[in-house]
Design a protein around this motif. Structure first.
Motif, PDB file in Angstrom:
ATOM      1  N   HIS A  23       0.914  -1.561  -0.026  1.00 30.69           N
ATOM      2  CA  HIS A  23      -0.160  -0.632   0.178  1.00 30.69           C
ATOM      3  C   HIS A  23       0.963   1.638  -0.207  1.00 30.69           C
ATOM      4  O   HIS A  23       1.509   1.320   0.786  1.00 30.69           O
ATOM      5  N   ALA A  27      -3.988   0.177  -4.306  1.00 36.53           N
ATOM      6  CA  ALA A  27      -3.555   0.327  -3.397  1.00 36.53           C
ATOM      7  C   ALA A  27      -2.968   1.350  -2.375  1.00 36.53           C
ATOM      8  O   ALA A  27      -2.449   1.447  -1.879  1.00 36.53           O
ATOM      9  N   LEU A  28      -3.523   2.427  -3.463  1.00 35.89           N
ATOM     10  CA  LEU A  28      -3.540   3.246  -2.950  1.00 35.89           C
ATOM     11  C   LEU A  28      -4.570   4.740  -2.892  1.00 35.89           C
ATOM     12  O   LEU A  28      -5.111   4.674  -2.356  1.00 35.89           O
ATOM     13  N   ALA A  29      -3.841   5.015  -1.698  1.00 30.58           N
ATOM     14  CA  ALA A  29      -4.922   6.172  -0.302  1.00 30.58           C
ATOM     15  C   ALA A  29      -4.404   7.453  -0.867  1.00 30.58           C
ATOM     16  O   ALA A  29      -3.497   7.584  -0.483  1.00 30.58           O
TER      17      ALA A  29
END
Lengths: 79, 106
Positions: free
Chosen positions: A31, A67-69
């Motif tokens: 992440h 998987a990116l915030a």
């Protein structure tokens, strides 16, 4: 496999030149967290802002985007 | 995306005040991001519909084309795309989601 932070910053700057980019990669899992600040976001909805970042990250990042915030803001909002 | 899939999606989005396209179900989410949004919605005690995109690859890809948004989950309120996990979480933290969902409280 999460991208290298410098890769992400470069890619975004190519499309959003004034962007201030903060990247946190969590080595344990793939992440990663991204904060992007740019005046080009002003007047745009969050959805439009995020779409600008996704477009900047481009096709090869499509997998990594899962998987990116992501957090976007304008310089004013960020003070 | 075939017409029938986009029509199906359009119908679901229009016929449900609050609908979450997610991986898994609210009770058995299959992805952390989907789990987070379902939990946020549950905290408001409003009725919402959920579509498990894992049951149909056509819907899973179709919904991304429908909203031109690359990831799942996707939340729709009053037939409008609200956002994915990041945006819904940010709106939740900022009180905007409560305002948006208020009309749909039981």
């Amino acid at each position: 496999m999460a991208p290298k932070p410098e890769e992400v910053v470069d890619m975004i700057r190519q499309s959003i030149p004034d962007a201030v980019v903060e990247v946190n990669v969590y080595s344990g899992d793939d992440h990663f967290e991204l904060r992007v600040i740019s005046s080009s976001f002003s007047g745009k909805t969050r959805i439009q802002q995020h779409k600008m970042v996704y477009a900047a990250l481009g096709e090869q990042m499509k997998q990594a985007i899962h998987a990116l915030a992501l957090k976007t803001s304008t310089p004013k909002e960020n003070t | 995306m075939s017409d029938s899939v986009s029509q199906q999606i359009e119908q679901v989005v229009k016929n449900n005040d609050v609908v979450l396209f997610m991986k898994g179900t609210p009770d058995f989410p299959q992805c952390g991001f989907s789990q987070r949004v379902a939990a946020i919605l549950n905290s408001y005690e409003i009725p919402f519909s959920a579509v498990n995109v894992l049951l149909s690859n056509d819907v899973r890809e179709g919904i991304k084309a429908y909203s031109d948004w690359p990831t799942i989950p996707q939340l729709y309120v009053n037939a409008e795309f609200v956002g994915g996990c990041d945006i819904v979480s940010e709106m939740h933290d900022g009180g905007e989601l409560e305002e948006l969902l208020a009309p749909y409280k039981k």
